[in-house]
Design a protein around this motif. Structure first.
Motif, PDB file in Angstrom:
ATOM      1  N   TYR A 193     -51.538 -71.209  14.883  1.00  0.00           N
ATOM      2  CA  TYR A 193     -52.603 -70.890  15.230  1.00  0.00           C
ATOM      3  C   TYR A 193     -52.835 -69.443  15.685  1.00  0.00           C
ATOM      4  N   HIS A 194     -51.499 -69.086  16.472  1.00  0.00           N
ATOM      5  CA  HIS A 194     -51.646 -67.565  16.910  1.00  0.00           C
ATOM      6  C   HIS A 194     -51.171 -66.776  15.720  1.00  0.00           C
ATOM      7  N   ASP A 250     -53.168 -61.863  25.370  1.00  0.00           N
ATOM      8  CA  ASP A 250     -52.981 -63.028  24.304  1.00  0.00           C
ATOM      9  C   ASP A 250     -52.935 -62.614  22.905  1.00  0.00           C
ATOM     10  N   CYS A 286     -54.268 -64.011  20.532  1.00  0.00           N
ATOM     11  CA  CYS A 286     -55.370 -64.613  19.733  1.00  0.00           C
ATOM     12  C   CYS A 286     -56.641 -64.193  20.098  1.00  0.00           C
ATOM     13  N   TYR A 287     -56.473 -63.406  21.488  1.00  0.00           N
ATOM     14  CA  TYR A 287     -57.776 -62.808  22.035  1.00  0.00           C
ATOM     15  C   TYR A 287     -57.971 -61.479  21.354  1.00  0.00           C
ATOM     16  N   LYS A 328     -48.063 -66.024  21.453  1.00  0.00           N
ATOM     17  CA  LYS A 328     -49.291 -65.495  22.343  1.00  0.00           C
ATOM     18  C   LYS A 328     -49.073 -64.099  23.053  1.00  0.00           C
TER      19      LYS A 328
HETATM   20 ZN   LIG Z   1     -53.913 -67.557  22.593  1.00  0.00          ZN
END
Ligand SMILES: [Zn+2]
Length: 357
Positions: free
Chosen positions: A314-315, A264, A266-267, A305
């Motif tokens: 956010y992403h 993903d 974001c990670y 993501k």
């Molecule tokens: Zn994420």
């Protein structure tokens, strides 16, 4: 992957990403359609994305930036618990909130506010009121809990991270206003057998909370007893690094948030930034990480993501932040490809700018 065999990177769709976050910002404040507590975080993701893309001054007018600053300051309130920012203008949003306060301060910094309206002792009093006896922080002070929707149940690693970032922003004396050692003990109790950290003691290790914990341990002033002591032993640090590195997916280059989960974007930030804080950024494949992020770009702007998914602010923000951290660590050949494809982003602070997972 050797530098001579790396495939070229897809182009950074800069203008499309700017459009994506400007669209989200246009809902604030006039729209007021989605009245939820994440609004301040959305402002933070969008404004910081523009900053990363070097587009804040180029694509927004002074009047627009002024509207956003004014809206943020309108959420700044004083009470028996000190001063802090509340999530929004509706009745349900009237209690000041720790994560909101963190997001407000970072957004104001990105908007080049001079903080002349900030009451520093008031913010510190708010932080102190949010700290629980186990060292963790709740998002709102117990004194504000006269309405049923606020409970102390949300005391967790996110709130500790936000409290520590605010202390860092306020400067050295702020650390003396909270119980740092108790908070560090709480973080230690969230560590798991894998070497990562969970949201609460007993929770499974996760990439986002591991970043928050590692950033907190780096920000905390050192304990002198009698020499300055590092917050993580060499052995604990190596164990955490190993777990983070092992979460890079060999096939796609993306990072998993937990053992056995799909990668993903974001990670890529959470694990990538934690490894940078641990000074272990050279232990992962930076080209594969950047390539994964490039493939998560949505055709009409924003970053999803995973490749083929739908984007959100956010992403978009976290993926670009990860790219900002790792495009400077690419091997020479892929660095050439990356800059040819427009992957040149503003310098990024891995410690304070994580948002809250
Ligand atoms: Zn994420």
């Amino acid at each position: 992957m050797s530098a001579s065999t790396v495939p070229p990177l897809p182009t950074l769709a800069r203008d499309a990403h700017i459009h994506h976050v400007m669209q989200a910002l246009s809902q604030i404040p006039a729209g007021m359609i989605s009245l939820d507590s994440s609004r301040m975080l959305i402002i933070f993701y969008c404004v910081s994305t523009l900053d990363l893309l070097g587009a804040l001054e180029e694509k927004t007018t002074p009047a627009q930036r002024d509207v956003w600053r004014t809206w943020i300051w309108e959420q700044y309130v004083a009470g028996p618990f000190g001063t802090a920012f509340k999530p929004g203008t509706s009745m349900n949003d009237s209690t000041p909130h720790l994560i909101t306060t963190y997001a407000a301060l970072l957004s104001l910094a990105a908007l080049r506010d001079d903080f002349s309206r900030l009451n520093r002792p008031g913010v510190l009093a708010f932080l102190r009121a949010c700290q629980k006896s186990d060292g963790s922080f709740a998002s709102t002070p117990p004194v504000a809990h006269n309405t049923p929707q606020y409970t102390l149940a949300d005391a967790d690693m996110r709130n500790v991270y936000c409290a520590f970032c605010i202390c860092s922003l306020l400067g050295e004396p702020a650390w003396r206003g909270i119980d740092v050692e108790k908070a560090v003990e709480f973080i230690g109790r969230c560590r798991t057998y894998e070497g990562g950290y969970g949201q609460l003691p007993g929770c499974e290790a996760q990439g986002g909370t591991t970043y928050l914990a590692i950033a907190c341990l780096r920000m905390a002033p050192l304990r002198h007893s009698p020499e300055p002591e590092p917050r993580l032993s060499a052995q604990a640090r190596a164990h955490t690094e190993h777990w983070l590195v092992h979460n890079q997916d060999a096939a796609s280059g993306g990072f998993r948030g937990r053992t056995g989960k799909p990668p993903d974007s974001c990670y890529c930030f959470w694990a990538g930034a934690a490894l940078q804080i641990l000074e272990a950024q050279d232990k992962i494949d930076a080209h594969a990480l950047t390539s994964f992020i490039a493939h998560c770009q949505f055709a009409y702007g924003g970053i999803a993501k995973a490749p083929g998914g739908f984007p959100d602010p956010y992403h978009t923000y976290l993926a670009l932040a990860a790219a900002a951290l790792y495009t400077t660590h690419l091997p020479p050949t892929s660095r050439v490809y990356a800059s040819a494809a427009g992957w040149t982003l503003a310098p990024f602070d891995a410690l304070l700018s994580g948002g809250a997972a």
